[in-house]
Structure formats: structure tokens, C-alpha cells
Design a protein around this motif. Structure first.
Motif, short mmCIF file in Angstrom:
data_model
loop_
_atom_site.label_atom_id
_atom_site.label_comp_id
_atom_site.label_asym_id
_atom_site.label_seq_id
_atom_site.Cartn_x
_atom_site.Cartn_y
_atom_site.Cartn_z
N CYS A 109 3.07 1.66 3.32
CA CYS A 109 4.21 0.87 3.50
C CYS A 109 5.25 1.15 2.48
O CYS A 109 6.28 1.22 3.03
CB CYS A 109 3.56 -0.78 3.40
SG CYS A 109 2.72 -1.21 4.78
N CYS A 132 0.74 -1.14 0.06
CA CYS A 132 -0.02 0.15 0.01
C CYS A 132 0.83 1.32 0.05
O CYS A 132 2.10 1.06 0.34
CB CYS A 132 -0.75 0.00 1.19
SG CYS A 132 0.13 0.21 2.94
N CYS A 161 1.05 -4.97 5.50
CA CYS A 161 0.19 -4.55 6.69
C CYS A 161 -1.34 -4.97 6.60
O CYS A 161 -2.17 -4.83 7.30
CB CYS A 161 0.08 -2.94 6.85
SG CYS A 161 -0.85 -2.13 5.49
N CYS A 214 -2.49 -5.01 0.99
CA CYS A 214 -1.06 -4.92 1.21
C CYS A 214 -0.50 -6.08 1.84
O CYS A 214 -1.10 -6.61 2.73
CB CYS A 214 -0.73 -3.68 1.98
SG CYS A 214 0.82 -3.47 2.56
ZN LIG Z 1 0.63 -1.71 3.86
#
Ligand SMILES: [Zn+2]
Length: 379
Positions: A16, A13, A57, A54
Motif C-alpha cells: 500500500c 504495508c 488493506c 495494514c
Molecule cells: Zn496494505
């Protein structure tokens, strides 16, 4: 654990991805950095965002509002002016993050740090309260179990107490019940501050059967996990003093450092002691023995009655300003000033020779204490 060796930035994402470059450029959020990084990567046709969550995360940052709302609900009902957010992240995520950061040269910020900061920002705007590293309220989010816990910093109130009746110990036994100085002061505090418990920190202690008179003993009462932090101390004082047994004065809000300070205090004290011997007392003899003790050093080996909890050593403490108050039959009452740490009951009895000199050894009889009061603390 997932194999992250073949990770592609497309599977991360913006948050991140942005964290990898967190130290590259300040003044941007990780999300903004991620967007820029992705745009750059796209121009080499390996950017874009892959479908699905993601891989690091699991789109945690899309859930920030939900976490903030849940934290806000838990903070409700607590009075506080500062707070701090902390979190525990699953070890798999930490491991994967490490691999990722090593691959990109360890230039990034951690997921935990971003989560804590972003959640804190939202909560700050929801509550209007400030962050602090020494907060009134600490909120912890355990991302492994999706659970929130909250911890309110203790409140500390300084004061001095007088104990006007005998038979009340200063603090509670571990499994004990019954009245103590601690409970007489602590129970009203517990109610007024909506705390779950309390602790009394005294500048020394007197025995159960000893009254604490005069200017009183310094103490700090601690309210544990309080929901209310601002209240009228004169109301608290009135409620404590209604006990008719323990009277407090000079109450003021203070910090934990005051506990450290009063624990270190070593004040001399003036005692009023009634002692009894085995035969009728010679008034002149007891007067001359007592007056000869002015400014004398007493050598006192740790008394037998406390030897289980105190290390065995010989103390040297000075006594001064002895004064006979009255002599009647086998009893007499006297006043004396003693340095901190002298055990007065043994100063009278001699404790089988462990305290020397003593009233008993000098007079040549076996005296013991019938009643004792701390008349004044010299501070
Ligand atoms: Zn992420």
C-alpha cells in the motif's frame, strides 16, 4: 469507516505504501517501491512498520497464495486458453484509498488494480494460460464476501440447417417445452460442450408449418457457460442429424460477430407454395395471373397475425420468376422468388386487402396457403 486523516505511513504495508509511488518509478513492484519508500522515511525516523495489520488493506497481499489456490480450484474442470481476473473491493477501502491518494497527490495505483494483476500473475504461472481482455474464462473475486465466481465465455458454432418436417418452431417459447429447431441443434451441443444452456440465432426464421429445404438456413448456435470448448464438430453434426427432422451442414467454430452478421442478412428466397381457393381453378387464368406478377412490387401492410409484435407499416417487396408446378381442382402449387421480408401467406390470401396485389385479389377468389416450403435461400 476509520478516520484516515491522521494516517502515518508506518501503518501501511509495503504494497500500500508502494502504490502511492507507483507512477514514480517503473520496473519495480509496489512491494519493492514500498520497501524503498520505507527506508527513506526511516532515515527521517518516521518509517519502520508499526505493529498490527495494514490499516488500508488489512494485509490482503499476504493472502495472495490462498486466493490463487481458491481460484485455481474453481477454474479446474473448464477448458480455456485465456483468462481474466477482476475483483470487487469494499467501498470503505476505496474511500480510504482516495483520501490517502489525495494526501499524497494522487500519484498512485489502486489496490484493486494491484490485486487483480498480482492474482493474475500467480494464476498464469499455475495454469500456463494467458491473460486476455476477451477471455474464455473470467474469474471474479469479491473481497467483501470472500467469494469467487467464474464465467465462461459462450461458444459459437456456425452452420446451415434444413428442416424436413412441419410442426417444429424455430425457437422455444419462454415457458414452452417440446421440440424446436433450437432444441434439436442445442441439446446435443449442451451435452458435448457441458454447457448450462444454448441459444439459436437464425438468419431469419420460417413459420412452424413451413419446411426449410434446399441449401438450408444459416444459423449460429451458442453454448452458454461451456466447460468444454474443443470437440469434434462432425460428432456434433451426426448427433443432430440423427433427429431425422433437422439436418445441419457446414459446422464451424465462430465468434459472436457472426451472430451480428447473419442477423443482418436479407436474402431473397424461393418458395414452393400449395394454395387452395373456394372453387375449381381455371388453369389458364391462374397461369397468366402468376406470370404477370414477374418483377412486380407487392405493397404489404404488416399482417394482422404478426401486428402485435411488429410495427404497423407498409413494405414494398418484389416477387419474381413465378412458375406453376401443378393445378388440381381447387388447389395449385407454384414456385416464386420473393425479397426478404415479404409475408407469403398474405401474398396469397391478400390479408383483407392489406397486401396488394395478391393472388386472391388478382384471381377474384379467396385463396389460402395449404403447404409452404422454403425451396432455396439465394445467397
Ligand atoms: Zn496494505
Amino acid at each position: 469507516m476509520e478516520d484516515v486523516s491522521g494516517w502515518n505511513p508506518r501503518n501501511l504495508c509495503d504494497h500500500c505504501l508502494g502504490r502511492i509511488f507507483a507512477r514514480v518509478s517503473t520496473g519495480l513492484t509496489n512491494q519493492q517501491r514500498g520497501q524503498i519508500a520505507r527506508a527513506v522515511l526511516s532515515s527521517f525516523s518516521e518509517g519502520g512498520r508499526a505493529d498490527g495489520k495494514c490499516i488500508l488493506c488489512r494485509d490482503l497481499f499476504d493472502d495472495m497464495e490462498r486466493y490463487a489456490e481458491a481460484c485455481f480450484q474453481r477454474m479446474n474442470g473448464y477448458q480455456f486458453s485465456t483468462f481474466l481476473v477482476g475483483s470487487t473491493v469494499h467501498s470503505n477501502i476505496l474511500e480510504n484509498e482516495k483520501v490517502l491518494q489525495e494526501r499524497y497527490g494522487d500519484r498512485g495505483e489502486s489496490l484493486k488494480k494491484e490485486f487483480d494483476r498480482e492474482l493474475g500473475k500467480i494464476l498464469s504461472s499455475m495454469t500456463g494460460k494467458e491473460f486476455s481482455n476477451d477471455p474464455d474464462l473470467y474469474i471474479h473475486v469479491d473481497l467483501r464476501y470472500d467469494s469467487i465466481s467464474i464465467k465462461a465465455r459462450s461458444i459459437y458454432i456456425y452452420g446451415t440447417y434444413r428442416k424436413l418436417v412441419r410442426g417444429i418452431p424455430q425457437t422455444r417459447w419462454i415457458h414452452g417445452s417440446g421440440e424446436t429447431v433450437e432444441s434439436i441443434i442445442g441439446e446435443p451441443l449442451k451435452v458435448i460442450s457441458d454447457s448450462i444452456d444454448y441459444r439459436l440465432h437464425g438468419a431469419g426464421r420460417e413459420d412452424v408449418d413451413v419446411r426449410m429445404l434446399g441449401n438450408g438456413r444459416e444459423f449460429v448456435i451458442e453454448g452458454v457457460e461451456p466447460k468444454v470448448r474443443n470437440f469434434d464438430l462432425s460428432t456434433l453434426r451426426r448427433e443432430i442429424n440423427e433427429s431425422g427432422k433437422v439436418f445441419v451442414t457446414n459446422l464451424s467454430f465462430t465468434g459472436k460477430d457472426t451472430v451480428e452478421r447473419i442477423k443482418k442478412e436479407r436474402y431473397s428466397k424461393i418458395y414452393d407454395i400449395t394454395a387452395e381457393g373456394s372453387v375449381r381453378i381455371d388453369s389458364e387464368k391462374i397461369r397468366s395471373i402468376l406470370s404477370a406478377m414477374d418483377k412486380k412490387v407487392i405493397y404489404q401492410r404488416t399482417p394482422l397475425r404478426v401486428s402485435r409484435t411488429r410495427s404497423d407499416l407498409v413494405r414494398e417487396r418484389m416477387v419474381s420468376s413465378p412458375e406453376i408446378l401443378w393445378v388440381r381442382g381447387q388447389r395449385f402449387r407454384f414456385r416464386i422468388t420473393a425479397e426478404a421480408g415479404l409475408y407469403l401467406k398474405e401474398f396469397v390470401s391478400g390479408d383483407n386487402g392489406r397486401t396488394e396485389p395478391s393472388v386472391s385479389s388478382l384471381y377474384g377468389d379467396r385463396f389460402h396457403v395449404i403447404r409452404m416450403d422454403v425451396a432455396r435461400i439465394l445467397r
